[in-house]
Motif scaffolding. Structure first.
Motif, PDB file in Angstrom:
ATOM      1  N   GLN A  40      17.696  73.060  80.968  1.00 55.33           N
ATOM      2  CA  GLN A  40      18.438  71.941  81.576  1.00 55.33           C
ATOM      3  C   GLN A  40      19.010  71.149  80.401  1.00 55.33           C
ATOM      4  O   GLN A  40      18.271  70.581  79.613  1.00 55.33           O
ATOM      5  CB  GLN A  40      17.507  71.057  82.418  1.00 55.33           C
ATOM      6  CG  GLN A  40      16.805  71.773  83.547  1.00 55.33           C
ATOM      7  CD  GLN A  40      17.762  72.229  84.626  1.00 55.33           C
ATOM      8  OE1 GLN A  40      18.777  71.593  84.895  1.00 55.33           O
ATOM      9  NE2 GLN A  40      17.444  73.356  85.236  1.00 55.33           N
ATOM     10  N   PHE A  41      20.328  71.134  80.284  1.00 56.62           N
ATOM     11  CA  PHE A  41      20.991  70.537  79.120  1.00 56.62           C
ATOM     12  C   PHE A  41      21.965  69.465  79.582  1.00 56.62           C
ATOM     13  O   PHE A  41      22.786  69.706  80.466  1.00 56.62           O
ATOM     14  CB  PHE A  41      21.728  71.641  78.345  1.00 56.62           C
ATOM     15  CG  PHE A  41      22.497  71.162  77.156  1.00 56.62           C
ATOM     16  CD1 PHE A  41      21.877  70.459  76.147  1.00 56.62           C
ATOM     17  CD2 PHE A  41      23.853  71.413  77.046  1.00 56.62           C
ATOM     18  CE1 PHE A  41      22.580  70.019  75.037  1.00 56.62           C
ATOM     19  CE2 PHE A  41      24.566  70.984  75.945  1.00 56.62           C
ATOM     20  CZ  PHE A  41      23.936  70.287  74.940  1.00 56.62           C
ATOM     21  N   THR A  42      21.843  68.294  78.998  1.00 60.27           N
ATOM     22  CA  THR A  42      22.755  67.198  79.297  1.00 60.27           C
ATOM     23  C   THR A  42      23.470  66.820  78.011  1.00 60.27           C
ATOM     24  O   THR A  42      22.834  66.687  76.954  1.00 60.27           O
ATOM     25  CB  THR A  42      21.999  65.974  79.857  1.00 60.27           C
ATOM     26  OG1 THR A  42      21.233  66.388  80.982  1.00 60.27           O
ATOM     27  CG2 THR A  42      22.947  64.867  80.264  1.00 60.27           C
ATOM     28  N   ALA A  43      24.794  66.655  78.106  1.00 55.59           N
ATOM     29  CA  ALA A  43      25.596  66.299  76.940  1.00 55.59           C
ATOM     30  C   ALA A  43      26.737  65.396  77.378  1.00 55.59           C
ATOM     31  O   ALA A  43      27.074  65.317  78.561  1.00 55.59           O
ATOM     32  CB  ALA A  43      26.146  67.553  76.275  1.00 55.59           C
ATOM     33  N   GLU A  44      27.310  64.726  76.388  1.00 54.68           N
ATOM     34  CA  GLU A  44      28.459  63.856  76.655  1.00 54.68           C
ATOM     35  C   GLU A  44      29.636  64.326  75.835  1.00 54.68           C
ATOM     36  O   GLU A  44      29.473  64.824  74.718  1.00 54.68           O
ATOM     37  CB  GLU A  44      28.119  62.404  76.311  1.00 54.68           C
ATOM     38  CG  GLU A  44      27.087  61.806  77.235  1.00 54.68           C
ATOM     39  CD  GLU A  44      26.791  60.346  76.905  1.00 54.68           C
ATOM     40  OE1 GLU A  44      27.157  59.884  75.806  1.00 54.68           O
ATOM     41  OE2 GLU A  44      26.176  59.692  77.755  1.00 54.68           O
ATOM     42  N   GLY A  45      30.842  64.124  76.382  1.00 53.20           N
ATOM     43  CA  GLY A  45      32.045  64.511  75.671  1.00 53.20           C
ATOM     44  C   GLY A  45      33.230  64.543  76.612  1.00 53.20           C
ATOM     45  O   GLY A  45      33.153  64.109  77.763  1.00 53.20           O
ATOM     46  N   THR A  46      34.301  65.103  76.121  1.00 53.48           N
ATOM     47  CA  THR A  46      35.520  65.199  76.925  1.00 53.48           C
ATOM     48  C   THR A  46      35.517  66.499  77.720  1.00 53.48           C
ATOM     49  O   THR A  46      34.715  67.406  77.461  1.00 53.48           O
ATOM     50  CB  THR A  46      36.769  65.166  76.024  1.00 53.48           C
ATOM     51  OG1 THR A  46      36.746  66.343  75.202  1.00 53.48           O
ATOM     52  CG2 THR A  46      36.798  63.913  75.150  1.00 53.48           C
ATOM     53  N   VAL A  47      36.429  66.586  78.655  1.00 50.30           N
ATOM     54  CA  VAL A  47      36.552  67.803  79.466  1.00 50.30           C
ATOM     55  C   VAL A  47      36.930  68.978  78.576  1.00 50.30           C
ATOM     56  O   VAL A  47      36.418  70.095  78.752  1.00 50.30           O
ATOM     57  CB  VAL A  47      37.582  67.595  80.602  1.00 50.30           C
ATOM     58  CG1 VAL A  47      37.849  68.901  81.337  1.00 50.30           C
ATOM     59  CG2 VAL A  47      37.113  66.526  81.574  1.00 50.30           C
TER      60      VAL A  47
ATOM     61  N   ILE B 239      26.670  73.493  86.844  1.00 54.98           N
ATOM     62  CA  ILE B 239      27.197  72.414  86.022  1.00 54.98           C
ATOM     63  C   ILE B 239      27.520  71.249  86.949  1.00 54.98           C
ATOM     64  O   ILE B 239      27.982  71.447  88.070  1.00 54.98           O
ATOM     65  CB  ILE B 239      28.442  72.849  85.223  1.00 54.98           C
ATOM     66  CG1 ILE B 239      28.924  71.718  84.335  1.00 54.98           C
ATOM     67  CG2 ILE B 239      29.525  73.342  86.126  1.00 54.98           C
ATOM     68  CD1 ILE B 239      30.031  72.124  83.374  1.00 54.98           C
ATOM     69  N   SER B 240      27.206  70.060  86.492  1.00 55.11           N
ATOM     70  CA  SER B 240      27.593  68.860  87.226  1.00 55.11           C
ATOM     71  C   SER B 240      28.043  67.830  86.198  1.00 55.11           C
ATOM     72  O   SER B 240      27.714  67.937  85.010  1.00 55.11           O
ATOM     73  CB  SER B 240      26.436  68.327  88.076  1.00 55.11           C
ATOM     74  OG  SER B 240      25.345  67.977  87.256  1.00 55.11           O
ATOM     75  N   TYR B 241      28.796  66.854  86.644  1.00 56.82           N
ATOM     76  CA  TYR B 241      29.292  65.853  85.705  1.00 56.82           C
ATOM     77  C   TYR B 241      29.446  64.515  86.396  1.00 56.82           C
ATOM     78  O   TYR B 241      29.522  64.430  87.612  1.00 56.82           O
ATOM     79  CB  TYR B 241      30.619  66.292  85.085  1.00 56.82           C
ATOM     80  CG  TYR B 241      31.722  66.521  86.092  1.00 56.82           C
ATOM     81  CD1 TYR B 241      32.573  65.495  86.465  1.00 56.82           C
ATOM     82  CD2 TYR B 241      31.892  67.771  86.667  1.00 56.82           C
ATOM     83  CE1 TYR B 241      33.572  65.696  87.398  1.00 56.82           C
ATOM     84  CE2 TYR B 241      32.892  67.983  87.606  1.00 56.82           C
ATOM     85  CZ  TYR B 241      33.730  66.944  87.966  1.00 56.82           C
ATOM     86  OH  TYR B 241      34.715  67.148  88.884  1.00 56.82           O
TER      87      TYR B 241
ATOM     88  N   SER C 146      29.617  62.572  81.212  1.00 64.05           N
ATOM     89  CA  SER C 146      28.278  63.145  81.060  1.00 64.05           C
ATOM     90  C   SER C 146      28.223  64.445  81.859  1.00 64.05           C
ATOM     91  O   SER C 146      28.547  64.470  83.048  1.00 64.05           O
ATOM     92  CB  SER C 146      27.231  62.153  81.575  1.00 64.05           C
ATOM     93  OG  SER C 146      25.952  62.731  81.506  1.00 64.05           O
ATOM     94  N   PHE C 147      27.830  65.510  81.166  1.00 66.68           N
ATOM     95  CA  PHE C 147      27.754  66.830  81.793  1.00 66.68           C
ATOM     96  C   PHE C 147      26.298  67.287  81.843  1.00 66.68           C
ATOM     97  O   PHE C 147      25.549  67.097  80.884  1.00 66.68           O
ATOM     98  CB  PHE C 147      28.557  67.860  80.993  1.00 66.68           C
ATOM     99  CG  PHE C 147      30.019  67.539  80.893  1.00 66.68           C
ATOM    100  CD1 PHE C 147      30.882  67.873  81.913  1.00 66.68           C
ATOM    101  CD2 PHE C 147      30.526  66.904  79.766  1.00 66.68           C
ATOM    102  CE1 PHE C 147      32.225  67.582  81.825  1.00 66.68           C
ATOM    103  CE2 PHE C 147      31.866  66.609  79.668  1.00 66.68           C
ATOM    104  CZ  PHE C 147      32.727  66.944  80.702  1.00 66.68           C
ATOM    105  N   SER C 148      25.909  67.914  82.950  1.00 67.14           N
ATOM    106  CA  SER C 148      24.574  68.513  83.066  1.00 67.14           C
ATOM    107  C   SER C 148      24.745  70.001  83.333  1.00 67.14           C
ATOM    108  O   SER C 148      25.448  70.394  84.262  1.00 67.14           O
ATOM    109  CB  SER C 148      23.790  67.878  84.207  1.00 67.14           C
ATOM    110  OG  SER C 148      23.534  66.531  83.925  1.00 67.14           O
ATOM    111  N   PHE C 149      24.103  70.797  82.514  1.00 67.01           N
ATOM    112  CA  PHE C 149      24.202  72.252  82.623  1.00 67.01           C
ATOM    113  C   PHE C 149      22.829  72.833  82.916  1.00 67.01           C
ATOM    114  O   PHE C 149      21.819  72.376  82.378  1.00 67.01           O
ATOM    115  CB  PHE C 149      24.686  72.867  81.294  1.00 67.01           C
ATOM    116  CG  PHE C 149      25.979  72.309  80.791  1.00 67.01           C
ATOM    117  CD1 PHE C 149      27.190  72.844  81.199  1.00 67.01           C
ATOM    118  CD2 PHE C 149      25.993  71.254  79.886  1.00 67.01           C
ATOM    119  CE1 PHE C 149      28.384  72.344  80.722  1.00 67.01           C
ATOM    120  CE2 PHE C 149      27.182  70.743  79.401  1.00 67.01           C
ATOM    121  CZ  PHE C 149      28.384  71.287  79.819  1.00 67.01           C
ATOM    122  N   THR C 150      22.784  73.864  83.759  1.00 67.58           N
ATOM    123  CA  THR C 150      21.582  74.678  83.922  1.00 67.58           C
ATOM    124  C   THR C 150      21.940  76.048  83.363  1.00 67.58           C
ATOM    125  O   THR C 150      22.873  76.697  83.834  1.00 67.58           O
ATOM    126  CB  THR C 150      21.171  74.794  85.400  1.00 67.58           C
ATOM    127  OG1 THR C 150      20.957  73.486  85.915  1.00 67.58           O
ATOM    128  CG2 THR C 150      19.907  75.625  85.545  1.00 67.58           C
TER     129      THR C 150
END
Length: 193
Positions: free
Chosen positions: A140-147, A168-170, A181-185
């Motif tokens: 479970q990875f959460t990161a911030e940045g641009t599209v 993926i969710s944002y 903020s993006f959340s990846f599984t």
């Protein structure tokens, strides 16, 4: 005491009846033994035929060994060897850094041995021998940045066969200047060989 001819004849007949009865009893005993031995012989014949067919198929089995070893080697190249979570932390974080995303959190589950049917596309068959050596973990990875940075991260993730994006969710920022903020599984597949 003298025996008459008639008595002698009756005694002779009685002796013949006893001899015949003893013979019948012996025949029944031998018949049971013979049928037991015949059943034992049949069982041994079936076992011998099974052994013969196994012996005859040894050449075919020996030709299959290199094929199976080659398919195992090809399968192995698709996955990481079994690693610790901190090594995957480093791999995923470096993918995020190279794409410009800022990592916020990363949680990696313990690896579990099991089926990898979700790794293969629909219609592909996976034998039990193959799935027995595959380990799967989830991050479970959460990161911030641009599209654009998120797209770069997805491209980097897609280039690695052992990493699969599950979801993926944002969250859009409150202002247009903020970062998303993006959340990846991410599913991680490893090979133990």
């Amino acid at each position: 005491m003298k025996l008459t001819t008639r008595e002698k004849t009756l005694l002779g007949i009685l002796a013949l009846v006893f001899i015949a009865a003893a013979f019948v009893l012996l025949l029944r005993s031998f018949s049971t033994r013979i049928s037991d031995k015949q059943a034992e012989l049949d069982a041994l014949t079936v076992e011998a035929n099974s052994i013969r067919s196994t012996i005859e198929s040894i050449d075919e089995m020996q030709t299959q060994i290199p094929v199976l070893q080659e398919s195992t080697k090809q399968l192995k190249t698709q996955f990481y060897t079994v690693k610790r979570n901190r090594e995957f932390d480093s791999i995923i974080s470096s993918l995020a850094d190279s794409s410009g995303l800022t990592p916020v959190s990363l949680t990696i589950s313990d690896a579990e041995n099991g089926p990898i049917s979700s790794y293969y596309s629909a219609g592909e068959e996976v034998s039990e021998e193959q799935s027995g050596y595959i380990w799967r973990s989830e991050a479970q990875f959460t990161a911030e940045g641009t599209v654009e940075e998120m797209y770069a991260f997805l491209d980097a993730l897609h280039s690695d066969d052992a990493l699969r994006l599950s979801s993926i969710s944002y969250e859009l920022p409150a202002s247009s200047a903020g970062s998303t903020s993006f959340s990846f599984t991410i599913e991680i597949y490893m090979y133990e060989g």
